[in-house]
Scaffold this motif. Structure first.
Motif, PDB file in Angstrom:
ATOM      1  N   GLU A  19       0.734  -1.197   0.056  1.00 14.15           N
ATOM      2  CA  GLU A  19      -0.369  -0.128  -0.542  1.00 14.15           C
ATOM      3  C   GLU A  19       1.082   0.894  -0.012  1.00 14.15           C
ATOM      4  OE1 GLU A  19      -4.106   0.609   2.094  1.00 14.15           O
ATOM      5  OE2 GLU A  19      -2.231   1.457   3.594  1.00 14.15           O
ATOM      6  N   TYR A  21       0.639   5.479  -0.591  1.00 14.07           N
ATOM      7  CA  TYR A  21      -0.028   6.444   0.009  1.00 14.07           C
ATOM      8  C   TYR A  21      -0.041   7.564  -1.054  1.00 14.07           C
ATOM      9  CZ  TYR A  21      -3.431   5.705   3.768  1.00 14.07           C
ATOM     10  OH  TYR A  21      -4.555   4.986   4.632  1.00 14.07           O
ATOM     11  N   ILE A  25      -5.254   9.433  -0.374  1.00 14.96           N
ATOM     12  CA  ILE A  25      -5.619   8.391  -1.499  1.00 14.96           C
ATOM     13  C   ILE A  25      -5.627   7.229  -1.586  1.00 14.96           C
ATOM     14  CG2 ILE A  25      -7.278   7.675  -3.671  1.00 14.96           C
ATOM     15  CD1 ILE A  25      -7.870  10.643  -3.662  1.00 14.96           C
ATOM     16  N   PRO A  26      -4.851   6.302  -0.480  1.00 15.02           N
ATOM     17  CA  PRO A  26      -4.050   5.090  -0.863  1.00 15.02           C
ATOM     18  C   PRO A  26      -3.687   4.495  -2.320  1.00 15.02           C
ATOM     19  CG  PRO A  26      -5.757   4.503   1.038  1.00 15.02           C
ATOM     20  CD  PRO A  26      -5.536   5.639  -0.203  1.00 15.02           C
ATOM     21  N   MET A  27      -3.030   3.568  -2.686  1.00 15.67           N
ATOM     22  CA  MET A  27      -3.036   3.163  -3.768  1.00 15.67           C
ATOM     23  C   MET A  27      -2.776   1.469  -3.167  1.00 15.67           C
ATOM     24  SD  MET A  27      -0.876   2.765  -7.405  1.00 15.67           S
ATOM     25  CE  MET A  27      -1.146   4.970  -7.569  1.00 15.67           C
ATOM     26  N   ASP A  30      -5.517  -3.943  -0.353  1.00 15.48           N
ATOM     27  CA  ASP A  30      -6.614  -3.807  -0.676  1.00 15.48           C
ATOM     28  C   ASP A  30      -7.896  -3.412  -1.062  1.00 15.48           C
ATOM     29  OD1 ASP A  30      -5.944  -6.770   0.249  1.00 15.48           O
ATOM     30  OD2 ASP A  30      -6.856  -5.746   2.291  1.00 15.48           O
ATOM     31  N   ASN A  31      -6.944  -1.864  -1.341  1.00 15.89           N
ATOM     32  CA  ASN A  31      -7.486  -0.083  -2.190  1.00 15.89           C
ATOM     33  C   ASN A  31      -8.265  -0.518  -3.445  1.00 15.89           C
ATOM     34  OD1 ASN A  31      -6.858   1.725   0.224  1.00 15.89           O
ATOM     35  ND2 ASN A  31      -4.849   1.106  -0.700  1.00 15.89           N
ATOM     36  N   PRO A  32      -8.868  -0.302  -4.148  1.00 15.28           N
ATOM     37  CA  PRO A  32      -9.600  -0.342  -5.269  1.00 15.28           C
ATOM     38  C   PRO A  32      -9.071   0.622  -6.077  1.00 15.28           C
ATOM     39  CG  PRO A  32     -11.452   0.776  -3.936  1.00 15.28           C
ATOM     40  CD  PRO A  32      -9.898   0.867  -2.579  1.00 15.28           C
ATOM     41  N   ARG A  34      -7.072   2.436  -9.083  1.00 13.34           N
ATOM     42  CA  ARG A  34      -7.735   3.628  -9.458  1.00 13.34           C
ATOM     43  C   ARG A  34      -7.681   4.374 -10.855  1.00 13.34           C
ATOM     44  NH1 ARG A  34      -9.791   4.601  -3.987  1.00 13.34           N
ATOM     45  NH2 ARG A  34      -8.209   4.001  -2.320  1.00 13.34           N
ATOM     46  N   GLU A  62      -9.175  10.133  -9.643  1.00 17.26           N
ATOM     47  CA  GLU A  62      -8.575  10.224  -8.543  1.00 17.26           C
ATOM     48  C   GLU A  62      -7.030  10.482  -8.599  1.00 17.26           C
ATOM     49  OE1 GLU A  62     -10.414   6.485  -6.485  1.00 17.26           O
ATOM     50  OE2 GLU A  62      -9.619   5.821  -8.850  1.00 17.26           O
ATOM     51  N   ASP A 269      -2.949  -1.746 -10.089  1.00 21.98           N
ATOM     52  CA  ASP A 269      -3.622  -0.806  -8.684  1.00 21.98           C
ATOM     53  C   ASP A 269      -3.868   0.246  -9.364  1.00 21.98           C
ATOM     54  OD1 ASP A 269      -2.650  -2.868  -7.326  1.00 21.98           O
ATOM     55  OD2 ASP A 269      -0.548  -2.359  -7.845  1.00 21.98           O
ATOM     56  N   THR A 270      -3.185   1.285 -10.785  1.00 24.95           N
ATOM     57  CA  THR A 270      -4.037   1.738 -11.700  1.00 24.95           C
ATOM     58  C   THR A 270      -4.260   2.364 -12.511  1.00 24.95           C
ATOM     59  OG1 THR A 270      -3.671   4.743 -10.931  1.00 24.95           O
ATOM     60  CG2 THR A 270      -1.904   3.536 -10.724  1.00 24.95           C
TER      61      THR A 270
END
Length: 648
Positions: A19, A21, A25-27, A30-32, A34, A62, A269-270
């Motif tokens: 993870e 930050y 807004i973390p990336m 378990d984050n969506p 982005r 985002e 992840d993004t």
């Protein structure tokens, strides 16, 4: 042996990453996944940049990236940020840096994240081949560390994240000399910088491996994950993107083939979709890719394979036998599905590239002319053009008196009494088939399989079946059949490009058939056909049209990219197989358009530099003459043909 790059090749499972930050807004973790994009307004235009950022956030961004090519733009990021915060917009900002460490160091004290390109952060590219000993190479790494480590210290002190963003076209001479223009070179370019960061205990990193060639891009990301694991480095979040994807349908297809392939296997992840359109258009397209993943968890279990005969890091087409014009050395074929059309008229075939010319009583075919048309239980009543053959349901075909250029689609082998002597299509539901199919295929000749799956992770189901064919040594050609209900044009393009593109990238597929589950309009069937050809072009398996490698605009751009791309396209879009790079500035010049045959690059206000490959041919050409000069350059190198009807 399975070469590891994802959690599972049969079950959707997102890779668990560190993870990081970026502002608040973390990336990763378990984050969506982005969604982000990049501004196109001059960074010195404070209010223009602010207004554009607000529109991008409204569209779903985002994170927002802004170019900072020099100290003055880096400093102005503070004014842009302050105005955004004053307006209640707290979107994290990312500074995009090329060539200028001092701008990166300043930007890192202002914005939430900086992006550096390891190919040009500490190196000036001279396109030289250099011989290195292990010692001289180690000396080069020490030089990079001395230049890069101040930025790392500043990022640590300011809690600023960093993206190490490798681009296929801007690898350093050092990397090119040792690893060549390869996915491994791209990965090693990033690893040099990652190792320095980890040695300094800085791990707020995001990594990207971008290329305008989706095949290269996919291989590089997969190899990156493999190498991170192999070296015991942190599982850093991945920023996915196909650079310079282009515009309209082609840009969406190319992006989805590359990005979608990786998302299917749980990587990413993004996402940033790079289109030669307004940046607020990009986020909704990216969101279509991301939203679809929520249904993957609903898939039925797929049995893992005992062996995986596919090299995920290098393209090799599956070996198949030749059946008429399918398989072996033949390009993948396109089958247009008209089975939901009650009665096909001659004029309808124009939608799939075949036009009847009444005055000449002849048929014309363009570069996107389908090879076959599937009519199901509604056979065509007129004579088809020579370039188009008909596929019909077996029950109709068996009673057909004239079987010339007409072939059966068999859904139940047990009911078949006779086969065609040249070509038989056998439909297989890869979610639900009898194991006896493999024994039958070993004995059956002149067969092409049409593979389909109705489950949420259809790609994995079809891929698993093809792997079984490979493990059993069965060389029958396969057509990838994807079915879609009614959806928006962007959804259809993105979903189809992901589904079929993922398999084509790995060399699985001797044909493609996109099928509507409803009665479509003829215009919609044209979109299905164009998308099928676009997927094959993006996967580099069948080239049927001019390819444009055009970057999205950004604050560095020296001319109107959308207008210029449209102008160039209007005069060159008949040049089948020619790749033209259209770049707004030198940063996106010979590097980013590494895959192009010819280049049109902004080099100053009203000035264009023309390239043949990566070599400058003409400098400072006035923009009003540049397109004519580009066409002359194409002619000089024997790549020009006159458009149809010209000079006749």
């Amino acid at each position: 042996m399975i070469q590891k790059y994802c959690n599972s090749l049969t079950q959707y499972s997102r890779r668990k990453t560190r993870e990081v930050y970026i502002g608040d807004i973390p990336m990763g973790g378990d984050n969506p996944i982005r969604v982000q994009s990049m501004t196109t307004v001059d960074t010195m235009d404070i209010m223009g940049s602010v207004e554009q950022v607000l529109r991008m956030v409204e569209a779903g961004c985002e994170y927002v990236r802004i170019t900072a090519p020099s100290i003055k733009e880096a400093q102005n990021l503070e004014n842009i940020k302050n105005e955004l915060r004053k307006r209640g917009c707290n979107v994290p900002l990312v500074a995009d840096i090329h060539f200028t460490p001092n701008a990166a160091e300043l930007a890192a004290t202002i914005v939430e994240k900086v992006r550096v390109n390891p190919g040009n952060y500490a190196d000036k590219k001279k396109f030289e081949q250099i011989e290195y000993t292990d010692q001289t190479y180690a000396d080069e790494i020490k030089r990079i560390e001395d230049k890069f480590s101040p930025l790392v210290e500043i990022c640590k002190a300011n809690n600023t994240a960093m993206r190490i963003g490798t681009n296929h076209g801007s690898l350093s001479d050092r990397i090119m000399s040792r690893y060549g223009d390869t996915p491994l070179g791209m990965v090693e370019s990033a690893l040099e910088f990652i190792r320095i960061c980890e040695s300094m205990d800085y791990k707020d990193l995001v990594i990207s491996m971008k290329s305008s060639n989706p095949q290269v891009m996919v291989q590089a990301y997969r190899l990156l994950v493999n190498k991170l694991d192999e070296e015991g480095l942190e599982p850093y979040p991945l920023h996915l993107g196909v650079t310079e994807a282009g515009e309209a349908e082609d840009g969406r297809i190319k992006s989805a083939v590359g990005i979608g392939t990786l998302l299917e296997d749980g990587l990413g992840d993004t996402v940033r979709v790079s289109l030669t359109e307004e940046p607020e258009v990009e986020a909704p397209v990216a969101q279509i890719m991301v939203d679809r993943l929520q249904f993957k968890a609903q898939q039925k279990p797929i049995e893992p394979a005992n062996g995986w005969p596919i090299d995920p890091f290098e393209y090799k087409r599956r070996e198949t036998e030749e059946v008429l014009n399918f398989g072996k050395e033949n390009v993948p074929r396109v089958i247009a599905d008209f089975s939901k059309v009650e009665k096909v008229e001659m004029k309808d075939l124009k939608s799939i590239g075949h036009s009847y010319l009444p005055a000449l009583d002849k048929w014309g075919m363009n570069d996107l002319g389908a090879d076959y048309i599937y009519t199901g239980s509604n056979p065509i009543e007129f004579m088809l053009p020579n370039g188009l053959k008909e596929v019909m349901d077996y029950e109709v075909w068996v009673n057909c008196s004239d079987k010339v250029n007409k072939f059966p689609y068999i859904s139940d082998l047990e009911k078949v009494e006779s086969f065609d002597g040249k070509l038989n299509f056998i439909g297989v539901d890869t979610d639900n088939y009898n194991q006896t199919i493999f024994g039958l295929l070993e004995k059956t000749v002149n067969t092409v399989l049409i593979l389909h799956s109705d489950q949420s992770h259809a790609t994995a189901s079809i891929r698993r079946f093809v792997v079984e064919l490979m493990n059993r040594g069965i060389h029958v050609p396969v057509v990838l059949n994807q079915s879609y209900d009614e959806r928006t044009h962007d959804e259809l393009i993105v979903h189809a490009s992901t589904d079929a593109g993922t398999l084509m990238i790995d060399g699985m597929g001797d044909g493609i058939m996109l099928s509507p589950t409803f009665t479509p309009s003829i215009d919609l069937l044209k979109l299905y056909n164009n998308t099928a050809f676009g997927i094959l072009q993006a996967a580099r398996t069948r080239i049927t049209k001019t390819e444009y490698i055009s970057c999205p605009s950004c604050g560095r751009t020296l001319f109107d990219l959308q207008e210029t791309t449209a102008m160039i396209r209007k005069r060159t879009d008949h040049l089948k197989g020619v790749k033209i790079g259209i770049m707004g500035c030198i940063v996106n010049g010979p590097g980013e358009m590494a895959d192009a045959d010819f280049g049109y690059v902004g080099s100053g206000k009203g000035k264009i530099t023309l390239y043949k490959g990566q070599e400058v041919v003409k400098r400072s050409v006035p923009s009003e003459r540049a397109l004519d000069e580009l066409i002359e350059l194409i002619k000089e190198h024997g790549k020009w043909v006159e458009p149809e009807g010209v000079g006749a």
